[in-house]
Each structure stands twice: as structure tokens, then as C-alpha cells.
Scaffold this active site. Structure first.
Site, PDB file in Angstrom:
ATOM      1  N   ARG A 166       0.847  -1.204   0.000  1.00  0.00           N
ATOM      2  CA  ARG A 166       0.000   0.000   0.000  1.00  0.00           C
ATOM      3  C   ARG A 166       0.878   1.249   0.000  1.00  0.00           C
ATOM      4  NH1 ARG A 166      -3.895  -3.421   2.867  1.00  0.00           N
ATOM      5  NH2 ARG A 166      -2.783  -3.249   4.835  1.00  0.00           N
ATOM      6  N   PHE A 225     -11.254  -3.782  -6.288  1.00  0.00           N
ATOM      7  CA  PHE A 225     -11.241  -4.764  -5.197  1.00  0.00           C
ATOM      8  C   PHE A 225     -10.643  -4.083  -3.956  1.00  0.00           C
ATOM      9  CE2 PHE A 225     -10.478  -6.852  -9.279  1.00  0.00           C
ATOM     10  CZ  PHE A 225     -11.485  -7.795  -9.341  1.00  0.00           C
ATOM     11  N   ASP A 245     -15.664  -2.071  -4.866  1.00  0.00           N
ATOM     12  CA  ASP A 245     -15.721  -3.398  -4.252  1.00  0.00           C
ATOM     13  C   ASP A 245     -17.149  -3.906  -4.366  1.00  0.00           C
ATOM     14  OD1 ASP A 245     -13.593  -4.981  -2.254  1.00  0.00           O
ATOM     15  OD2 ASP A 245     -15.675  -5.556  -1.926  1.00  0.00           O
ATOM     16  N   ASN A 285     -19.494  -5.072  -9.179  1.00  0.00           N
ATOM     17  CA  ASN A 285     -18.612  -6.154  -9.584  1.00  0.00           C
ATOM     18  C   ASN A 285     -17.501  -5.514 -10.425  1.00  0.00           C
ATOM     19  OD1 ASN A 285     -17.380  -8.169 -11.191  1.00  0.00           O
ATOM     20  ND2 ASN A 285     -19.176  -9.483 -10.960  1.00  0.00           N
ATOM     21  N   ALA A 286     -16.279  -5.674 -10.000  1.00  0.00           N
ATOM     22  CA  ALA A 286     -15.169  -4.963 -10.654  1.00  0.00           C
ATOM     23  C   ALA A 286     -15.028  -5.353 -12.130  1.00  0.00           C
ATOM     24  CB  ALA A 286     -13.867  -5.228  -9.911  1.00  0.00           C
ATOM     25  N   ASP A 298      -6.358  -5.585  -6.971  1.00  0.00           N
ATOM     26  CA  ASP A 298      -6.007  -6.497  -5.866  1.00  0.00           C
ATOM     27  C   ASP A 298      -7.160  -7.467  -5.621  1.00  0.00           C
ATOM     28  OD1 ASP A 298      -4.801  -7.727  -3.718  1.00  0.00           O
ATOM     29  OD2 ASP A 298      -5.360  -6.170  -2.283  1.00  0.00           O
ATOM     30  N   CYS A 317      -2.913 -13.032  -5.264  1.00  0.00           N
ATOM     31  CA  CYS A 317      -2.627 -13.773  -4.032  1.00  0.00           C
ATOM     32  C   CYS A 317      -2.893 -15.261  -4.226  1.00  0.00           C
ATOM     33  CB  CYS A 317      -3.419 -13.209  -2.861  1.00  0.00           C
ATOM     34  SG  CYS A 317      -5.190 -13.207  -3.121  1.00  0.00           S
TER      35      CYS A 317
HETATM   36  N1  SAH Z   1      -6.953  -4.218  -1.531  1.00  0.00           N
HETATM   37  C1  SAH Z   1      -7.550  -4.621  -0.282  1.00  0.00           C
HETATM   38  C2  SAH Z   1      -7.777  -6.109  -0.177  1.00  0.00           C
HETATM   39  C3  SAH Z   1      -8.628  -6.700  -1.279  1.00  0.00           C
HETATM   40  S1  SAH Z   1      -9.286  -8.255  -0.900  1.00  0.00           S
HETATM   41  C4  SAH Z   1      -6.692  -4.113   0.872  1.00  0.00           C
HETATM   42  O1  SAH Z   1      -5.585  -3.599   0.655  1.00  0.00           O
HETATM   43  O2  SAH Z   1      -7.110  -4.233   2.016  1.00  0.00           O
HETATM   44  C5  SAH Z   1     -10.335  -8.578  -2.222  1.00  0.00           C
HETATM   45  C6  SAH Z   1     -11.634  -7.801  -2.236  1.00  0.00           C
HETATM   46  O3  SAH Z   1     -12.293  -8.111  -3.457  1.00  0.00           O
HETATM   47  C7  SAH Z   1     -12.633  -8.121  -1.135  1.00  0.00           C
HETATM   48  O4  SAH Z   1     -12.947  -6.941  -0.448  1.00  0.00           O
HETATM   49  C8  SAH Z   1     -13.899  -8.625  -1.875  1.00  0.00           C
HETATM   50  O5  SAH Z   1     -15.103  -8.125  -1.316  1.00  0.00           O
HETATM   51  C9  SAH Z   1     -13.694  -8.042  -3.229  1.00  0.00           C
HETATM   52  N2  SAH Z   1     -14.324  -8.742  -4.366  1.00  0.00           N
HETATM   53  C10 SAH Z   1     -14.426 -10.062  -4.600  1.00  0.00           C
HETATM   54  N3  SAH Z   1     -14.964 -10.285  -5.812  1.00  0.00           N
HETATM   55  C11 SAH Z   1     -15.230  -9.068  -6.352  1.00  0.00           C
HETATM   56  C12 SAH Z   1     -15.762  -8.625  -7.586  1.00  0.00           C
HETATM   57  N4  SAH Z   1     -16.146  -9.490  -8.529  1.00  0.00           N
HETATM   58  N5  SAH Z   1     -15.856  -7.307  -7.806  1.00  0.00           N
HETATM   59  C13 SAH Z   1     -15.455  -6.399  -6.872  1.00  0.00           C
HETATM   60  N6  SAH Z   1     -14.929  -6.773  -5.695  1.00  0.00           N
HETATM   61  C14 SAH Z   1     -14.821  -8.077  -5.436  1.00  0.00           C
END
Ligand code: SAH
Length: 371
Positions: free
Chosen positions: A188, A204, A226, A254-255, A275, A315
């Protein structure tokens, strides 16, 4: 692994500590056994003279804490204190958020020492409270029940902490993992340094970690996406607490769809952060995961202005770094963009990796400049 064990002698009960010897009877290591798991024995010690007792756990915890004192900066009071195998305590996770600790005992063998570990953590760290997040699905593979709750002191459900001088809260009761994605902490900050003056898209975003760091580092505008409304409520709160809410906008979507709609609308950004959650927990699902990574990276590249930055993470342990970089390269070819590799990063150093255990190296974060 179970398939590598020729014979179990004596009459050990699941969770018992036993010695591993090679074919000639020479001592290999001492660990705990669970016949219900593929990973039948997890090694605790390679020293034949070392007993697995309270002192053993004391020494391991002291060593783990001493390492964090070296790698975790003073303007940060949340980090992982114990990272299972990589701290020679397989199955045990201990995360610190300010005055509070969150523990996970993910295997039967370590579950038996849970009280000892909690006692020692109190002795060594004097926390205000310790919360157990043993509702992680992997416990079922070990035949353990899913449970959570306070195991020492008193814990508020929302625990405030500081990460590089910025204020956040961990939802230790219901948040993902133990409440925050601590493994991305160093990334970050690393990513935020490219954000100054830029229009940033954080996909995300969960509780807004990257978004808030980018805004605090001087981003002109941050759009963060998110799928979870809960996560976004936290993200908005984090932006406000750090005085950057005027430059952050949070979108519940949905991303995959949102990226597509931005491309269609002809939007552009100077920086995109990706992410996503792990797209695969199993080897068999790697092809699908690759399609997912390719799609989001391709769309992100289409949104980026020349000279802009892409910070892209994975990840998924089963998508190794070389494969992940190849997927991003394929997306760049399709998008007809040239990528300059600026940094390849991993999980934060408080989530150490063992050279001999590639499973402990799962998080990739590659930063590119895009032309
Ligand atoms: N970048 C964040 C961690 C991300 S974890 C940090 O630094 O803390 C992954 C995230 O993706 C979760 O919050 C989950 O809710 C989200 N997620 C899962 N599938 C998704 C989708 N299709 N579209 C958007 N968000 C999604």
C-alpha cells in the site's frame, strides 16, 4: 505429506507430537500428526534434544516478536506477529491491531497448545484483549469446529490501529481474514508513492487500504470499487478519518463489470490498482484464474493514459510469479501497450517466507509504467 510416510509406529492419537525418522532411522524432525490431513505431520523442531513444551513456544514467540521489531516501522501498530510455518509454528497465526491480538489455530496439533500460546502472549505483550478467529474454513480439513470469540480480556468488535501514520479500524469479528489485509501493508505504501497528482482507480478495494494511502499521498482523485457494501462502509469511514474523503469516491459494483463499463464510457485514469481475491485455491482451477487475471489487467490497461501506472496483484499461490507476469504481458499485447516493469513485490516482511517452502510465498504485486 501423507503419501511420503511409510509407517506410523506406536499408537499416537491425532494431534500428538511425534518424531519423524528417515529410512535408516535417523532423526529428521519432531512435529504434530493429524491423519485427517494431507499434510499429515507438521514439523515444529529439527533438534532432537528439543522438547515441545511451554518453553519451546516461549522461545518461538520471542524469536517471532524480535523479528517484527526489526521489520515493522514505528509509525505502524498493526502487523502479523506469527505467520505459521514461516515462524516455525505451523498452524498458528497471530495478528496485532494496536492493543489487541487476533489469533487463529488452524490445525489440530496447534489447537492443543492454544491456551499455552494465549498465556504466553499475555505474558510477553500484555494485550488489552485477545480474540480468536477460528471460523476459517481450513479448520474443517483438520476436523476442527468453526468458532470465534474473546479468549482473553475484552475486545471491542472494531479495533483502531495505525498503518504508516494513517488511521484504520479492523473489523476483528466479521472482517475478512483477521479483520484487515495486513499482507499488503508495505505494498500500500509502495504503490501510494506513484499516486501523487493522479486520478486513481482502486479495484477490489475492501476497506479502502490502497485508496486511502493513495489519497493521503496526494492523489487528485480516487475511485474505489468493491462488491461488498460492508467493506465500502469501512472504506468511507477510513477516508473520512484520514481527511481524504473529499478526494475518494466508493462504488459498490462487480469490478469485472465496472471495468468494462468504464472502458465503454471512454474513461481514463493515471493509475489503476488491481487487488482481487484469490481466483484459485487449487491447481486444477489455474486456467480459469488466468482468464480472470488477463481480463481485469486488459481492461485496466485500456483505461490507463500513457505514462500512467498499473499496480497489479495476485494472491493465488498456484499462479506463480513468472506465470502471473506472463499473463500481464499477454494482456499488454492484446491492449497494444508497452509495459515498463518498475517493481515486483511480495507480501510484507512481517509475513515471512521460507525458501524451502514455496507455499509460503503467495502474494505478488507488480508495478508497471504503461506506454
Ligand atoms: N486491496 C484490499 C484487499 C482486497 S481483498 C486491501 O488492501 O485491504 C479482495 C476484495 O475483493 C474483497 O474486499 C472482496 O469483497 C472483493 N471482491 C471479490 N470479488 C469481487 C468482484 N467481482 N468485484 C469487486 N470486488 C470483489
Amino acid at each position: 505429506y501423507r503419501g511420503e510416510i511409510a509407517e506410523i509406529t506406536g499408537n499416537p492419537a491425532p494431534g500428538d507430537v511425534l518424531d519423524v525418522v528417515d529410512a535408516r532411522g535417523r532423526f529428521v524432525g519432531r512435529g504434530y500428526w493429524n491423519p485427517a490431513s494431507q499434510i499429515a505431520i507438521r514439523i515444529l523442531s529439527r533438534d532432537e534434544g528439543e522438547a515441545i513444551d511451554r518453553d519451546f513456544f516461549y522461545r518461538c514467540l520471542k524469536t517471532a516478536l524480535a523479528y517484527r521489531a526489526v521489520v515493522v516501522e514505528e509509525d505502524t501498530d498493526a502487523c502479523r506477529l506469527v505467520n505459521a510455518e514461516a515462524d516455525f509454528l505451523p498452524g498458528l497465526i497471530v495478528d496485532r491491531y494496536g492493543e489487541y491480538l487476533v489469533v487463529q489455530s488452524l490445525t489440530l496439533g496447534i489447537e492443543k497448545y492454544k491456551e499455552t500460546v494465549v498465556d504466553l502472549l499475555v505474558e510477553l505483550l500484555s494485550p488489552a484483549g485477545i480474540y480468536e478467529r477460528n471460523d476459517a474454513g481450513v479448520r474443517e480439513l483438520e476436523g476442527l469446529p468453526l468458532t470465534k470469540g474473546v479468549v482473553y480480556g475484552a475486545c471491542p468488535p472494531e479495533v483502531g490501529f495505525v498503518e504508516y501514520g494513517l488511521s484504520f479500524w479492523a473489523d476483528i469479528v466479521n472482517g475478512q481474514k483477521t479483520g484487515f489485509f495486513l499482507d499488503q501493508r508495505e505494498n500500500r505504501r509502495a504503490v501510494a508513492r506513484y499516486a501523487r497528482g493522479r486520478r486513481v482507480l482502486d479495484c477490489f478495494c475492501y476497506a479502502g487500504g490502497f485508496a486511502v494511502h493513495a489519497a493521503a499521498a496526494g492523489a487528485a482523485e480516487v475511485v474505489a470499487v468493491d462488491i461488498s457494501a460492508d467493506a465500502l462502509r469501512w472504506a468511507a469511514r477510513h477516508a473520512a478519518a484520514n481527511g481524504v474523503d473529499g478526494r475518494c469516491r466508493f462504488v459498490e459494483a462487480n469490478a469485472f463489470d465496472y471495468l468494462r463499463s468504464l472502458v465503454k464510457a471512454g474513461e481514463s485514469f493515471d493509475m489503476v490498482i488491481l487487488d482481487p481475491p484469490s481466483f484459485t485455491k487449487a491447481k486444477e482451477a489455474v486456467p480459469g484464474a488466468i482468464r480472470g487475471y488477463k481480463e481485469i489487467n486488459l481492461r485496466a490497461l485500456k483505461l490507463l493514459k500513457p505514462g500512467g501506472y498499473l499496480a497489479t496483484c495476485s494472491c493465488s499461490y498456484h499462479v506463480a510469479e513468472d506465470l502471473f507476469l506472463a499473463v500481464v504481458a499477454a494482456a499488454a499485447r492484446d491492449a497494444r501497450r508497452e509495459l515498463r516493469l518498475v517493481e515486483v513485490r511480495r507480501q510484507a516482511r512481517d509475513h515471512p517466507m521460507l525458501l524451502a517452502a514455496p507455499e509460503t510465498y503467495y502474494l505478488k504485486c507488480a508495478i508497471f509504467q504503461v506506454f
